[in-house]
Write a protein that holds these residues in place. Sequence first.
Motif, PDB file in Angstrom:
ATOM      1  N   GLY A  51      43.985  37.882  38.171  1.00 22.53           N
ATOM      2  CA  GLY A  51      43.833  38.204  39.585  1.00 22.53           C
ATOM      3  C   GLY A  51      42.390  38.236  40.027  1.00 22.53           C
ATOM      4  N   ASN A  52      41.454  37.950  39.105  1.00 22.87           N
ATOM      5  CA  ASN A  52      40.029  37.964  39.421  1.00 22.87           C
ATOM      6  C   ASN A  52      39.544  36.559  39.770  1.00 22.87           C
ATOM      7  OD1 ASN A  52      39.929  40.701  38.865  1.00 22.87           O
ATOM      8  ND2 ASN A  52      39.341  40.400  36.724  1.00 22.87           N
ATOM      9  N   GLN A  53      38.541  36.502  40.621  1.00 23.78           N
ATOM     10  CA  GLN A  53      37.980  35.208  41.010  1.00 23.78           C
ATOM     11  C   GLN A  53      37.205  34.607  39.836  1.00 23.78           C
ATOM     12  OE1 GLN A  53      39.328  34.296  43.658  1.00 23.78           O
ATOM     13  NE2 GLN A  53      39.963  36.339  44.336  1.00 23.78           N
ATOM     14  N   HIS A  54      37.061  33.279  39.866  1.00 20.69           N
ATOM     15  CA  HIS A  54      36.453  32.593  38.718  1.00 20.69           C
ATOM     16  C   HIS A  54      35.565  31.454  39.204  1.00 20.69           C
ATOM     17  CE1 HIS A  54      36.235  32.608  34.458  1.00 20.69           C
ATOM     18  NE2 HIS A  54      36.685  31.376  34.283  1.00 20.69           N
ATOM     19  N   PHE A  55      34.657  31.022  38.323  1.00 18.61           N
ATOM     20  CA  PHE A  55      33.609  30.054  38.659  1.00 18.61           C
ATOM     21  C   PHE A  55      33.506  29.027  37.538  1.00 18.61           C
ATOM     22  CE2 PHE A  55      29.318  28.565  38.008  1.00 18.61           C
ATOM     23  CZ  PHE A  55      28.852  28.249  39.284  1.00 18.61           C
ATOM     24  N   GLY A  56      33.155  27.798  37.889  1.00 22.19           N
ATOM     25  CA  GLY A  56      32.948  26.775  36.869  1.00 22.19           C
ATOM     26  C   GLY A  56      32.055  25.663  37.388  1.00 22.19           C
ATOM     27  N   GLY A  73      29.001  19.068  40.307  1.00 19.92           N
ATOM     28  CA  GLY A  73      29.282  20.076  41.322  1.00 19.92           C
ATOM     29  C   GLY A  73      29.672  21.405  40.713  1.00 19.92           C
ATOM     30  N   TRP A  74      30.117  22.309  41.558  1.00 18.46           N
ATOM     31  CA  TRP A  74      30.584  23.617  41.118  1.00 18.46           C
ATOM     32  C   TRP A  74      31.870  23.956  41.839  1.00 18.46           C
ATOM     33  CZ3 TRP A  74      29.682  28.524  44.082  1.00 18.46           C
ATOM     34  CH2 TRP A  74      29.247  28.283  45.377  1.00 18.46           C
ATOM     35  N   ILE A  75      32.649  24.866  41.257  1.00 15.11           N
ATOM     36  CA  ILE A  75      33.941  25.232  41.807  1.00 15.11           C
ATOM     37  C   ILE A  75      34.126  26.733  41.657  1.00 15.11           C
ATOM     38  CG2 ILE A  75      35.111  24.744  39.610  1.00 15.11           C
ATOM     39  CD1 ILE A  75      37.585  23.943  41.213  1.00 15.11           C
ATOM     40  N   PHE A  76      34.784  27.339  42.627  1.00 19.78           N
ATOM     41  CA  PHE A  76      35.114  28.752  42.510  1.00 19.78           C
ATOM     42  C   PHE A  76      36.441  29.012  43.227  1.00 19.78           C
ATOM     43  CE2 PHE A  76      32.736  28.359  46.435  1.00 19.78           C
ATOM     44  CZ  PHE A  76      33.383  29.204  47.331  1.00 19.78           C
ATOM     45  N   THR A  77      37.072  30.109  42.869  1.00 23.67           N
ATOM     46  CA  THR A  77      38.334  30.483  43.496  1.00 23.67           C
ATOM     47  C   THR A  77      38.088  31.534  44.569  1.00 23.67           C
ATOM     48  OG1 THR A  77      38.763  32.242  41.873  1.00 23.67           O
ATOM     49  CG2 THR A  77      39.613  30.039  41.355  1.00 23.67           C
ATOM     50  N   ALA A  91      38.945  26.627  45.463  1.00 20.86           N
ATOM     51  CA  ALA A  91      40.388  26.794  45.320  1.00 20.86           C
ATOM     52  C   ALA A  91      40.796  27.943  46.231  1.00 20.86           C
ATOM     53  CB  ALA A  91      40.756  27.097  43.871  1.00 20.86           C
ATOM     54  N   THR A  92      41.568  27.640  47.267  1.00 23.53           N
ATOM     55  CA  THR A  92      41.871  28.644  48.287  1.00 23.53           C
ATOM     56  C   THR A  92      43.264  28.407  48.839  1.00 23.53           C
ATOM     57  OG1 THR A  92      41.120  29.550  50.404  1.00 23.53           O
ATOM     58  CG2 THR A  92      40.792  27.208  50.055  1.00 23.53           C
ATOM     59  N   GLY A  93      43.687  29.295  49.720  1.00 25.76           N
ATOM     60  CA  GLY A  93      44.996  29.157  50.339  1.00 25.76           C
ATOM     61  C   GLY A  93      44.974  28.327  51.596  1.00 25.76           C
ATOM     62  N   LEU A  94      43.867  27.675  51.858  1.00 21.64           N
ATOM     63  CA  LEU A  94      43.715  26.878  53.072  1.00 21.64           C
ATOM     64  C   LEU A  94      43.930  25.404  52.773  1.00 21.64           C
ATOM     65  CD1 LEU A  94      42.636  26.138  55.956  1.00 21.64           C
ATOM     66  CD2 LEU A  94      40.371  26.107  54.945  1.00 21.64           C
ATOM     67  N   SER A  95      44.651  24.737  53.635  1.00 17.39           N
ATOM     68  CA  SER A  95      44.739  23.278  53.596  1.00 17.39           C
ATOM     69  C   SER A  95      44.209  22.744  54.916  1.00 17.39           C
ATOM     70  CB  SER A  95      46.182  22.811  53.391  1.00 17.39           C
ATOM     71  OG  SER A  95      46.278  21.424  53.558  1.00 17.39           O
ATOM     72  N   GLN A 138      50.064  27.742  49.700  1.00 18.72           N
ATOM     73  CA  GLN A 138      49.930  27.211  48.352  1.00 18.72           C
ATOM     74  C   GLN A 138      48.444  27.033  48.036  1.00 18.72           C
ATOM     75  OE1 GLN A 138      52.655  26.818  46.347  1.00 18.72           O
ATOM     76  NE2 GLN A 138      53.819  27.633  48.086  1.00 18.72           N
ATOM     77  N   VAL A 139      48.136  26.936  46.757  1.00 19.04           N
ATOM     78  CA  VAL A 139      46.738  26.754  46.350  1.00 19.04           C
ATOM     79  C   VAL A 139      46.295  25.337  46.692  1.00 19.04           C
ATOM     80  CG1 VAL A 139      45.119  26.750  44.427  1.00 19.04           C
ATOM     81  CG2 VAL A 139      46.952  28.456  44.516  1.00 19.04           C
ATOM     82  N   HIS A 140      45.167  25.234  47.375  1.00 15.47           N
ATOM     83  CA  HIS A 140      44.601  23.931  47.725  1.00 15.47           C
ATOM     84  C   HIS A 140      43.145  23.883  47.262  1.00 15.47           C
ATOM     85  CE1 HIS A 140      47.896  22.521  50.364  1.00 15.47           C
ATOM     86  NE2 HIS A 140      48.043  23.802  50.629  1.00 15.47           N
TER      87      HIS A 140
END
Length: 567
Positions: A197-202, A261-265, A324-328, A336-338
């Motif tokens: 349930g915690n946010q994450h980064f990569g 690039g980078w990505i986070f939730t 990664a978010t709930g927005l499309s 849904q995850v987008h």
Amino acid sequence: MAESIIIRVQSPDGVKRITATKRETAATFLKKVAKEFGFQNNGFSVYINRNKTGEITASSNKSLNLLKIKHGDLLFLFPSSLAGPSSEMETSIPPGFKGFGAPNVVEDEIDQYLSKQDGKIYRSRDPQLGKFVALENISCKIKSGCEGHLPWPNGICTKCQPSAITLNRQKYRHVDNIMFENHTVADRFLDFWRKTGNQHFGFLYGRYTEHKDIPLGIRAEVAAIYEPPQIGTQNSLELLEDPKAEVVDEIAAKLGLRKVGWIFTDLVSEDTRKGTVRYSRNKDTYFLSSEECITAGDFQNKHPNMCRLSPDGHFGSKFVTAVATGLSLTGGPDNQVHFEGYQVSNQCMALVRDECLLPCKDAPELGYAKESSSEQYVPDVFYKDVDKFGNEITQLARPLPVEYLIIDITTTFPKDPVYTFSISQNPFPIENRDVLGETQDFHSLATYLSQNTSSVFLDTISDFHLLLFLVTNEVMPLQDSISLLLEAVRTRNEELAQTWKRSEQWATIEQLCNGASLFAQDGVQQHDHGSLKPLPPMFKQRTSLSLSSSWDYRRELPYLALPSLCI
């Protein structure tokens, strides 16, 4: 004396003015054009009309007056290489750019490839086109070396003072699309959020390729995600110092990959039974917060786009941001995850680089342009808005809507998945996930090898996170002896992989795995004599070294320091 006239000549490099006379012959005039543009006498053609009609030939019998060329007329120059295929269509700098470019800069392979393409967009002429400008980077700092006055804050002049900035939505992209090679790459990254349930980064590792659906388009293809040391909660992320960052980049380069690039939730579960997430980022709130824009700008500044047509040797950046978010953006709030992609503009990069932009504490959709102080001069920053009467007005960027700084990028998955690395039902653990009990050590390696019994060694060993462990583990790091294996994975060469498998290094790895398995078994079994079996000699010699699972990654210095002043 013959009356002088000025003829404008437009080329792909811009417009230049040629001084001539009405009685001057066409041949003499064309020599002046060749000298002005730096061409050989036969390396170009000049036309009266833009559609390449009415060519002016090098005649000694026809004057400009006879050709009905008058003062102020606009002629059109086309290099001979543009008329058809030619060996001269190389990546050399056009003559008009030789004065201010950086010809010795080595550009990305995708840029070198695209520079050789036609790049024509067949459509009605856009009035915005036809303008040729230098690719100059924005600076918000006082120019150094001005000796006519005391240094700031005691003096400043128009020569050294940076220009005011009016924020505009950037009309071009450095990258046109982000594509994950397959769903597994993204799903494994999301697993951390699903389990905690915690946010994450990569960090996204992949390559830049041609996006064939867009003329001269560039796509960032993502082959793997590296997860650096971090502390995540349900509503925050803190990046920690990563002692392995440089090694990861080196290994990725040997695999033919780079950090793209980078990505986070930013996910909040809405209904765990349905697997839905809360719809939070939208046009009524924000797409990227000001703090995220500053972070993106910092990353883009650290990964500049090498460009031979810029005096600095670089212009903008291809480094992308994925969320990664709930927005499309296209489909609306389906909960849904987008995955959504962004970059920040070159203006934002300059404001971040020169420390002129701050986040707002209680309004994530707003940033704040700093005010000048005795320590730093900050140019005025403006943006244009529309008031309640429909009039366009100019506002001081204190605060400013971060939507002026954002460029959206489509994020997709291919119809036919691509696999740079093998996919396993029981994959090797991802780095820095000790909080989940997923530890990278020789016991987990032994478990992975026992569950992957493929007869093709390349398929077993071709795992990005496993390769990083082999290089960075503290018991037996293989950084100096793994190049052959990395080349085998990069080229998908099973023969090379088998050659490396017969090496002493892999034999030692197998012994360590066997020792770790015995150690784990003995740890859960009680023996009559109340002691563990002796470890194999090779494993016993190294028990004094700590494995990566016991390393404390939490350091005081953050990997990325964001401004601490908020309003």
